[in-house]
Each structure stands twice: as structure tokens, then as C-alpha cells.
Motif scaffolding. Structure first.
Motif, PDB file in Angstrom:
ATOM      1  N   HIS A   1       3.668   1.094 -20.202  1.00 43.82           N
ATOM      2  CA  HIS A   1       2.336   1.664 -20.406  1.00 43.82           C
ATOM      3  C   HIS A   1       1.334   1.085 -19.403  1.00 43.82           C
ATOM      4  O   HIS A   1       0.548   1.817 -18.786  1.00 43.82           O
ATOM      5  N   LEU A   2       1.388  -0.229 -19.227  1.00 42.75           N
ATOM      6  CA  LEU A   2       0.482  -0.881 -18.286  1.00 42.75           C
ATOM      7  C   LEU A   2       0.730  -0.391 -16.863  1.00 42.75           C
ATOM      8  O   LEU A   2      -0.212  -0.149 -16.099  1.00 42.75           O
ATOM      9  N   THR A   3       2.004  -0.211 -16.501  1.00 36.47           N
ATOM     10  CA  THR A   3       2.337   0.269 -15.155  1.00 36.47           C
ATOM     11  C   THR A   3       1.750   1.651 -14.903  1.00 36.47           C
ATOM     12  O   THR A   3       1.150   1.907 -13.852  1.00 36.47           O
ATOM     13  N   GLU A   4       1.911   2.562 -15.870  1.00 38.31           N
ATOM     14  CA  GLU A   4       1.401   3.930 -15.690  1.00 38.31           C
ATOM     15  C   GLU A   4      -0.123   3.960 -15.629  1.00 38.31           C
ATOM     16  O   GLU A   4      -0.703   4.712 -14.851  1.00 38.31           O
ATOM     17  N   VAL A   5      -0.766   3.106 -16.437  1.00 39.58           N
ATOM     18  CA  VAL A   5      -2.233   3.061 -16.401  1.00 39.58           C
ATOM     19  C   VAL A   5      -2.718   2.552 -15.048  1.00 39.58           C
ATOM     20  O   VAL A   5      -3.665   3.085 -14.461  1.00 39.58           O
ATOM     21  N   ILE A   6      -2.060   1.517 -14.540  1.00 38.34           N
ATOM     22  CA  ILE A   6      -2.458   0.966 -13.240  1.00 38.34           C
ATOM     23  C   ILE A   6      -2.259   2.003 -12.141  1.00 38.34           C
ATOM     24  O   ILE A   6      -3.130   2.202 -11.281  1.00 38.34           O
ATOM     25  N   LYS A   7      -1.124   2.703 -12.151  1.00 41.20           N
ATOM     26  CA  LYS A   7      -0.879   3.747 -11.149  1.00 41.20           C
ATOM     27  C   LYS A   7      -1.954   4.825 -11.203  1.00 41.20           C
ATOM     28  O   LYS A   7      -2.397   5.337 -10.168  1.00 41.20           O
ATOM     29  N   LYS A   8      -2.363   5.169 -12.417  1.00 45.70           N
ATOM     30  CA  LYS A   8      -3.358   6.233 -12.590  1.00 45.70           C
ATOM     31  C   LYS A   8      -4.716   5.832 -12.041  1.00 45.70           C
ATOM     32  O   LYS A   8      -5.502   6.677 -11.604  1.00 45.70           O
ATOM     33  N   HIS A   9      -5.003   4.524 -12.040  1.00 48.53           N
ATOM     34  CA  HIS A   9      -6.329   4.054 -11.613  1.00 48.53           C
ATOM     35  C   HIS A   9      -6.266   3.232 -10.324  1.00 48.53           C
ATOM     36  O   HIS A   9      -7.214   2.505 -10.021  1.00 48.53           O
TER      37      HIS A   9
END
Length: 678
Positions: free
Chosen positions: A472-480
């Protein structure tokens, strides 16, 4: 000419004159006294110098003073052998130090020579040699440390220049000291030879020319020779001692006296033990009680007073520290530390703490480190430090992810459970607690440890809680990632490219584009999930096109076309046909007709009804791909892509919009729908 230059020249000439011209005994006494005075001055300068470079001229000084002393030795030898007199200073030294006894004088002189030659001179020579070797070996490391501090901004160019100069001066100084220490050793050997020659020569001359018996000649010339050796070797001993002090200096922050007092008498327990041993020896051994025991008692009393003083100082320091902290709190500028915003934060309830605690077997911290490495390898950008902290205001198993202090995502786990997800082809059902996978919003189940093996056997994808949080943290970081990229990060990437491609970077930044403009292009790429690892290709494309157009959005399109192989391999599977949707040519033309140009750039001015129809059509066509498990990808002409992306990015942020020029020739594409407005 300066006064110092004149004095130095006269001093060197004086040494030569003394060798050639016979000296009056009174003048010889004055010159010998000058020699002792200079030796004392040099010794105390070496003793109280804070660092060796404070006496950087010491090797040259050592050479001059050695030549001067040897010339005095030669002159006094000539005076002793020709007239049997050498002045009051030499004769006084010979009689007083030796107690007017030849045997005692010879023994004292020999001991002095041994101390100087075997202890001080030999030790100083060895220390000088080792210091020179280690200083030269450490030069490359020190130079690299200076370059690192300069590149990181800890020091400026002027400070770096001063440090480099100091390193070179130290290397030159210790190298010169290594050679100069040989003068001291040679001087000691020369003193022995001259002394032997004086005694033998005095015996021969006194008994053959002076009319003295052998005993009288031996008595007279030996005393004079010993006196001559002492007035020569005592200054030599002082110079040797100064050499040893200078090359063994370590600290550059305090004087030797302060250091010795601090290091020898700073621990009361050392004095307690030492005093107790002395008291024991005074009582239970034949040693003088009033000397040994009293010394021990004085050491114990000193330790007690020192301990009391240290306790008082500790209390005073604690009070002073509390006062300073209170004063800091009262200052209005103490809120500055609160203004810092962490780029990425992961906050979690107390129930998740075991996952982040290494002592309890948690590996969440290691996973966070791997996230930064994974994204750097995948997308080629710098991920800021991820701050992990517990938050008692959250539910025990809840976690939230913040970007620049604002919550952008949250999730909840069940400790000691696993999340099972149906990949879509498993028909057998599992018993569990229904939930939603937080990273991709997929339906899932919470299952126990006992159900894990069965779930994996029938085809479910099973993940543990740390993996859920990390994904979840990885996808959020990629998104931002685009908003996390700062100008400083971009400058770091530019510097990295410059190491291997200096010509490219010098042409691009800042001649054609500023760091901020390069940052906008990279942010545009990251915003759509395009890797920027191939910075050389990106910079080459920018350098080719920035001459004619500095619009960062248009430059981004040029860069995307240069990266078509990477884009195709990221979003398309070369082993099979890829389903996409396209844009109606008539709609493309309508979009281009609605583009307005202003001084601030271009924007799309479409009728709201047409926009609504476009959104309806996009939703219908993307649902076709989503229903069969495919990622929705829309293809447009290159000139329309950027405007259609702006139109739909708020409504459909996960829709991939590519242009035909971004497709690799090997990519097999099949259109399954078309976006149109009827």
C-alpha cells in the motif's frame, strides 16, 4: 630588506666566521650563552604550541642552530688546544657539574650523551619517520573528505582551499621533520667524536708542548673537554626534546599543560587507588613512612576534594542546562523546529508496533528501506526518507499514510491474520472476514494461519500484514512521486549524470533550461508512471528540442516519444496481443479546434455538454477492458494526447493515455473500442 632577513643572514655568516676566526674567551662565553638561550626559547615554543604547524619553520631552524652549535664546538676546541683556556662558562660547567672530579664529570657526561642519543634523539627520529609516512598515506583520504564536504555544502570553496593548503603544509612539515631529525642524531655522534679528540689532543699537546705531566694534562684538558661537551650537549638535548615534543603533538584544541592536567588528574578513583597503594607501602614495608604514606594521604584527600568539586559542577551544569532549555522554550523562534514537514509519513496504532519493532521480530523497517530501493530502480527517482511513528489516537490495527503532512490513504489490518485474494479463476470459497485490499481496492478475505496452506493450494493469493502495508505504501508513493520531487533532488540527478556526460549537462543546464523546467518535465513523466532512469536519453531529447520550444508540456511529449521502447515494455506485453481503445478522429479534430493559445500557455476550451459525452463514452469503453481484467489504455494521435490527458486526469486518474508515436514496433495492438460523442 626586512630586519628579519638581515638578522638571519648575519646569524648564518656568524656561524661560518666562528669556524674560521679564533674567538676571544669573553666573546666565546657570550656566544655560548646565546646558544643556551636560543635552545631554551625553542624548547618552550615547542612545548606551548597548540599544533605542530605553529612552528612550521622548525626544520630550517633546527639546521641553523645545529650549524651554529657545531661552529662553537669547533671554536672552543681550537681555544682549548691552542691556549689551554676556553672561557669561564666552559670551565665552570666542567668543574661544577662534575663536582671538580674528573671521574664524576666523565660519568655525568657519558650519561647525558646516552640519554640524548639512545632515548630522546632515537625516539624523536622514529616518531618523525612514522608521522611523515602516515601523514602522506592519509592525504588522499583527507582530500576526498574535503571534496565530500564541499559537494554536500558543509563548507564553501574558500574553506576547502584553506583545508587543502593545511594538508599540504602538514605533509611538507612532517616530511621535513623526518629529514631534520637526522641532524639531531648526527649532532650527538659528532659531540662524542669531538670530545674524544679533545681529550687525546689535550694530552698530547699538554705533555709535549705545555710542559705538563700526563696527570696534570689529563686533569686540565679533561675538565675543559667535559665543560665544552656539556655546554654543547645540554642545548643539543633541549633541541632534541623540542623535536620530540613537536612531532608527538596530537591535539589541536588545547595546550599541553591543560591536556596533561585533564588527562592525568580528572578521575578521582585513580587517585584513590594510587593513594591507597602508597599508604599500604608506607605502613607494611620498610619504606619511609612519613614520605610514602603522607604522599598517599595527600592523593586520597585530593581525590575526595576533586569528587566533591565534580558533584558541585554536575549540579551547576544541570541547573544551567535546565535554565537554557527553559529560556529556549520562551524564545519566539523555538516554533521553527515545528514547521518542518516530513515528505512521507507512516503512522500506525499501537497494535502494529510489533511489526515495526526489530526486537519483537518485526521487519517493517527493512521493508520500508527496500521500498525506496525498489522505486529508485523501477522509476529512477529519489524517494525521500519515510518517517515511521506510532499514534495512540489511531485504532490499534489502523495505519495512515501522509504526504507532506496530509493524510492521503489509510488501511486496517488484523494482527496474526493473512489476507487472501481471489485472482479471478478460483471457484472454491473460503471462510473468512470480508475486507478490501487497500492498495488496489480488490475484494479479499482475512484468514487465520490454519487456513493459509489450503488457500494457497486452491489458488488464492495470500499475503501477510507487513506485505499489505508495504505494498500500500509503495503504491501511494508511486502515485505521488511527482509532487515529492524537489529541485534539490533534480540537481542531485543532474550532478549524477554530469559525472559521465559533462558536455550534455553543460549544454542543457542552465543554458537551455533551468533546473525548475527540467523538474517539471520529470514530474510530468512520473505523474503518468513513466520511468526516468534513462536520464541521458531524456536530457539528450531536451537539449535537441529546447532550442525551439521551452514549453515543458510539449517537451514532455518529445521525451515520451524518445522513451517509446521503455513505455511499451512497461504497459504492453510483447508475448500477446494487447487490447486498447482509441479516439475517434472526428473527436480528435474537435479537441484540437478547442485548443486556445495564451501568453501563459495553451488550454482546452470544450463545451460542457461535449465534455460530459466524452466522459460517458470513456467510462463505457474502459469498463469493457476492466471487466476482463485488463488495464484500460487509450491511444490517441501525438498532438492530441496531452490535451486529452488534461481533460480526463481528474475524472479518470488511472486511465493510461498513450500516443501512437510512443508504441514500439514490436508491440502487438488490438483496438476493442473507440471513444466518440456520436
Amino acid at each position: 630588506m626586512k630586519v628579519g632577513d638581515i638578522a638571519l643572514g648575519l646569524f648564518v655568516i656568524l656561524a661560518i666566521v666562528i669556524m674560521i676566526v679564533p674567538m676571544n674567551t669573553l666573546l666565546l662565553d657570550i656566544l655560548i650563552t646565546l646558544n643556551i638561550t636560543l635552545a631554551l626559547i625553542i624548547l618552550f615554543n615547542a612545548l606551548f604550541a597548540q599544533e605542530a604547524l605553529n612552528m612550521s619553520s622548525f626544520p630550517t631552524m633546527l639546521l641553523f642552530i645545529t650549524i651554529y652549535r657545531l661552529s662553537l664546538n669547533l671554536s672552543s676546541t681550537r681555544s682549548i688546544l691552542t691556549s689551554g683556556e676556553a672561557g669561564d662558562v666552559i670551565e665552570t660547567f666542567g668543574r661544577f657539574v662534575g663536582g671538580n672530579d674528573i671521574v664524576v664529570g666523565i660519568v655525568m657526561f657519558i650519561i647525558l650523551i646516552i640519554v640524548q642519543f639512545l632515548v630522546i634523539t632515537k625516539g624523536s627520529e622514529r616518531v618523525s619517520e612514522v608521522s611523515a609516512r602516515f601523514t602522506l598515506d592519509a592525504m588522499p583520504g583527507k582530500q576526498m573528505a574535503i571534496d565530500a564536504d564541499l559537494n554536500s555544502g558543509l563548507i564553501d570553496e574558500m574553506q576547502a582551499k584553506e583545508r587543502r593548503t593545511k594538508i599540504q603544509d602538514e605533509a611538507s612539515f612532517y616530511g621535513a621533520m623526518d629529514g631534520a631529525s637526522k641532524y639531531v642524531k648526527g649532532d650527538a655522534i659528532t659531540g662524542l667524536i669531538i670530545t674524544f679528540i679533545n681529550i687525546v689532543g689535550g694530552l698530547v699537546i699538554g705533555s709535549t708542548r705545555g710542559g705538563l705531566s700526563i696527570n696534570e694534562a689529563f686533569q686540565k684538558y679533561t675538565i675543559l673537554t667535559i665543560g665544552d661537551g656539556l655546554v654543547s650537549q645540554i642545548p643539543a638535548l633541549l633541541i632534541s626534546l623540542a623535536t620530540g615534543i613537536l612531532v608527538t603533538k596530537v591535539s589541536k584544541e588545547a595546550e599541553v599543560g591543560d591536556q596533561l592536567m585533564q588527562q592525568l588528574f580528572s578521575l578521582p578513583k585513580v587517585l584513590y587507588f594510587s593513594g591507597s597503594v602508597l599508604v599500604f607501602l608506607g605502613i607494611f614495608t620498610p619504606l619511609p613512612f612519613f614520605i610514602v604514606s603522607v604522599a598517599g594521604i595527600l592523593a586520597i584527600v585530593s581525590a575526595w576534594k576533586m569528587q566533591n568539586n565534580m558533584q558541585i559542577q554536575a549540579v551547576d551544569q544541570e541547573i544551567s542546562t535546565e535554565d537554557i532549555e527553559a529560556e529556549e522554550i520562551r524564545k519566539p523562534e523555538n516554533v521553527v523546529s515545528l514547521l518542518q514537514v516530513d515528505p512521507i509519513e507512516l503512522e500506525f496504532g499501537y497494535g502494529i508496533i510489533p511489526l515495526a519493532d526489530v526486537n519483537q521480530g518485526g521487519d517493517l523497517l527493512d521493508r520500508v528501506v527496500m521500498i525506496r530501493r525498489q522505486i529508485a530502480l523501477e522509476l529512477g527517482t529519489i524517494v525521500p526518507i519515510i518517517r515511521l511513528r506510532d499514534n495512540i489516537q489511531l485504532n490499534p490495527n489502523q495505519y495512515i499514510i501522509k504526504i507532506k503532512g496530509i493524510k492521503v490513504a489509510e488501511g486496517e489490518i488484523i494482527f496474526d491474520h493473512y489476507m487472501a485474494m481471489n485472482p479471478g479463476f478460483v471457484e472454491e470459497e473460503l471462510d473468512g472476514i470480508e475486507t478490501v485490499e487497500p492498495a488496489f481496492n480488490l475484494p479479499a478475505l482475512w484468514i487465520t494461519e490454519n487456513q493459509r496452506e489450503r488457500a494457497e493450494t486452491i489458488g488464492y493469493t495470500v499475503v501477510d500484514p507487513p506485505s499489505i502495508i508495504a505494498t500500500h505504501l509503495t503504491e501511494v508513493i508511486k502515485k505521488h512521486l511527482d509532487e515529492l520531487m524537489t529541485r534539490q533532488d533534480v540537481q542531485t540527478l543532474i550532478n549524477n549524470v554530469k559525472e559521465s556526460n559533462p558536455t550534455l549537462v553543460d549544454e542543457l543546464v542552465p543554458k537551455l533550461l533551468s533546473v525548475g523546467e527540467v523538474q517539471k518535465v520529470l514530474m510530468n513523466l512520473l505523474n503518468e508512471g513513466v520511468s526516468i532512469r534513462d536520464l541521458v536519453t531524456i536530457f539528450e531529447t531536451l537539449a535537441d528540442n529546447a532550442i525551439t520550444n521551452r514549453d515543458t508540456d510539449i517537451l514532455t511529449e518529445y521525451v515520451r516519444q524518445s522513451l517509446k521502447r521503455a513505455i511499451s515494455s512497461t504497459f504492453f506485453d510483447e508475448s500477446e496481443s494487447n487490447s486498447v481503445i482509441t479516439l475517434d478522429p472526428g473527436l480528435e479534430q474537435k479537441i484540437m479546434d478547442s485548443v486556445k493559445n495564451t501568453e501563459q500557455g495553451t488550454y482546452l476550451a470544450l463545451d460542457p455538454e461535449i465534455t460530459a459525452k466524452i466522459f460517458n463514452s470513456v467510462e463505457q469503453e474502459t469498463n469493457k477492458l476492466s471487466s476482463i481484467g485488463r488495464t484500460p489504455i487509450l491511444l490517441t494521435s501525438p498532438i492530441v494526447r496531452i490535451y486529452f490527458r488534461r481533460l480526463t486526469e481528474e475524472q479518470y486518474p488511472d486511465l493510461l493515455i498513450l500516443s501512437y508515436n510512443e508504441l514500439d514496433a514490436n508491440a502487438e495492438i488490438q483496438s476493442v473500442g473507440m471513444v466518440s460523442i456520436g
